[in-house]
Design a protein around this motif. Structure first.
Motif, PDB file in Angstrom:
ATOM      1  N   PRO A  99      -5.897  18.846 -93.858  1.00 22.12           N
ATOM      2  CA  PRO A  99      -4.440  18.873 -93.712  1.00 22.12           C
ATOM      3  C   PRO A  99      -3.721  19.372 -94.965  1.00 22.12           C
ATOM      4  CG  PRO A  99      -5.322  16.809 -92.879  1.00 22.12           C
ATOM      5  CD  PRO A  99      -6.442  17.517 -93.602  1.00 22.12           C
ATOM      6  N   SER A 100      -4.324  19.190 -96.147  1.00 23.15           N
ATOM      7  CA  SER A 100      -3.672  19.636 -97.385  1.00 23.15           C
ATOM      8  C   SER A 100      -3.697  21.149 -97.541  1.00 23.15           C
ATOM      9  CB  SER A 100      -4.303  18.965 -98.605  1.00 23.15           C
ATOM     10  OG  SER A 100      -5.602  19.468 -98.843  1.00 23.15           O
ATOM     11  N   LEU A 101      -4.489  21.832 -96.713  1.00 22.01           N
ATOM     12  CA  LEU A 101      -4.558  23.299 -96.752  1.00 22.01           C
ATOM     13  C   LEU A 101      -3.988  23.890 -95.465  1.00 22.01           C
ATOM     14  CD1 LEU A 101      -8.054  23.828 -98.430  1.00 22.01           C
ATOM     15  CD2 LEU A 101      -5.791  23.822 -99.503  1.00 22.01           C
ATOM     16  N   GLY A 102      -2.928  23.282 -94.953  1.00 22.43           N
ATOM     17  CA  GLY A 102      -2.268  23.796 -93.751  1.00 22.43           C
ATOM     18  C   GLY A 102      -3.103  23.643 -92.502  1.00 22.43           C
ATOM     19  N   ASP A 103      -3.889  22.562 -92.416  1.00 24.35           N
ATOM     20  CA  ASP A 103      -4.826  22.337 -91.319  1.00 24.35           C
ATOM     21  C   ASP A 103      -5.879  23.438 -91.256  1.00 24.35           C
ATOM     22  OD1 ASP A 103      -3.779  19.904 -90.545  1.00 24.35           O
ATOM     23  OD2 ASP A 103      -2.458  20.775 -89.037  1.00 24.35           O
ATOM     24  N   GLU A 119     -10.405  15.652 -91.928  1.00 19.75           N
ATOM     25  CA  GLU A 119     -10.555  15.100 -90.586  1.00 19.75           C
ATOM     26  C   GLU A 119     -11.757  15.765 -89.930  1.00 19.75           C
ATOM     27  OE1 GLU A 119      -6.842  15.991 -88.668  1.00 19.75           O
ATOM     28  OE2 GLU A 119      -5.683  14.859 -90.149  1.00 19.75           O
ATOM     29  N   LYS A 120     -12.652  14.957 -89.374  1.00 23.52           N
ATOM     30  CA  LYS A 120     -13.840  15.485 -88.702  1.00 23.52           C
ATOM     31  C   LYS A 120     -13.424  16.181 -87.414  1.00 23.52           C
ATOM     32  CE  LYS A 120     -18.457  15.045 -87.710  1.00 23.52           C
ATOM     33  NZ  LYS A 120     -19.653  15.043 -88.427  1.00 23.52           N
ATOM     34  N   TRP A 121     -13.896  17.418 -87.218  1.00 30.19           N
ATOM     35  CA  TRP A 121     -13.607  18.169 -86.005  1.00 30.19           C
ATOM     36  C   TRP A 121     -14.855  18.284 -85.136  1.00 30.19           C
ATOM     37  CZ3 TRP A 121     -15.166  22.787 -83.727  1.00 30.19           C
ATOM     38  CH2 TRP A 121     -14.352  23.266 -82.686  1.00 30.19           C
ATOM     39  N   ILE A 124     -14.147  28.782 -86.954  1.00 26.95           N
ATOM     40  CA  ILE A 124     -13.176  29.733 -86.408  1.00 26.95           C
ATOM     41  C   ILE A 124     -12.597  29.196 -85.095  1.00 26.95           C
ATOM     42  CG2 ILE A 124     -12.913  32.035 -85.396  1.00 26.95           C
ATOM     43  CD1 ILE A 124     -14.987  32.952 -87.561  1.00 26.95           C
ATOM     44  N   GLU A 125     -13.451  28.605 -84.255  1.00 31.05           N
ATOM     45  CA  GLU A 125     -12.964  27.986 -83.031  1.00 31.05           C
ATOM     46  C   GLU A 125     -11.982  26.846 -83.370  1.00 31.05           C
ATOM     47  OE1 GLU A 125     -14.825  25.262 -79.471  1.00 31.05           O
ATOM     48  OE2 GLU A 125     -16.084  26.849 -80.309  1.00 31.05           O
ATOM     49  N   CYS A 126     -12.324  26.061 -84.368  1.00 25.80           N
ATOM     50  CA  CYS A 126     -11.448  24.995 -84.844  1.00 25.80           C
ATOM     51  C   CYS A 126     -10.114  25.570 -85.299  1.00 25.80           C
ATOM     52  CB  CYS A 126     -12.134  24.258 -86.000  1.00 25.80           C
ATOM     53  SG  CYS A 126     -11.080  23.174 -86.981  1.00 25.80           S
TER      54      CYS A 126
END
Length: 164
Positions: A40-44, A26-28, A157-159
């Motif tokens: 999402p497959s890596l725990g978000d 998902e683009k952040w 990191i902010e994400c």
């Protein structure tokens, strides 16, 4: 400050991780030459991703299911990689060398390697350097320009903080 935030992101990720079925990224956001994405497959876990002129696509991010960081690279030219096989590799970051084990993998039919790490210094060195060169026993595999990676990792990191 960056090191402290990286450590906090990895620890929070390890505590909050839950198994998730593999999903699309998902683009952040974006930062210069890098896209900031959520996996999402890596725990978000948040990551930065960029494509390079040699055909390589590189991801650097946080695996919240494992509480570790990773560097993953894919390239159609690496056709002889075996899924799940472990390969000894050497990272050179502007003369600073790191030895690691890379796990062979495929993403949408494109061969690649996944390298997990839990040392904050390694992520900081990536962010602070200009060039990352990857070697195997056969010689140089790729060399990428890390321009903008510091700002991109700060955004990741902010994400990560936003993902909780």
């Amino acid at each position: 400050m960056l090191l402290k935030r990286i450590a906090q992101s990895l620890v929070v990720g390890a505590i909050c991780a839950s198994p998730v079925v593999a999903q699309e990224l998902e683009k952040w956001g974006a930062s210069d030459y890098w896209d900031v994405m959520v996996d999402p497959s890596l725990g978000d876990g948040c990551l930065i991703q960029s494509a390079f002129t040699d055909g390589s696509v590189v991801r650097i991010g946080f695996d919240r299911t494992e509480g570790m960081g990773y560097v993953t690279a894919f390239n159609d030219a690496w056709g002889d990689i075996e899924e799940g096989a472990m390969y000894p590799v050497l990272f050179d970051l502007d003369g600073q060398e790191y030895e690691a084990e890379a796990k062979g993998m495929y993403l949408n039919g494109v061969p690649g390697t996944d390298i997990m790490f839990d040392e904050e210094d390694f992520l900081f060195d990536i962010a602070a350097k200009y060039t990352m060169t990857l070697y195997t026993d056969a010689g140089e595999v790729m060399a990428i320009d890390l321009t903008g990676s510091y700002q991109a990792l700060e955004a990741a990191i902010e994400c990560q903080e936003e993902m909780g």
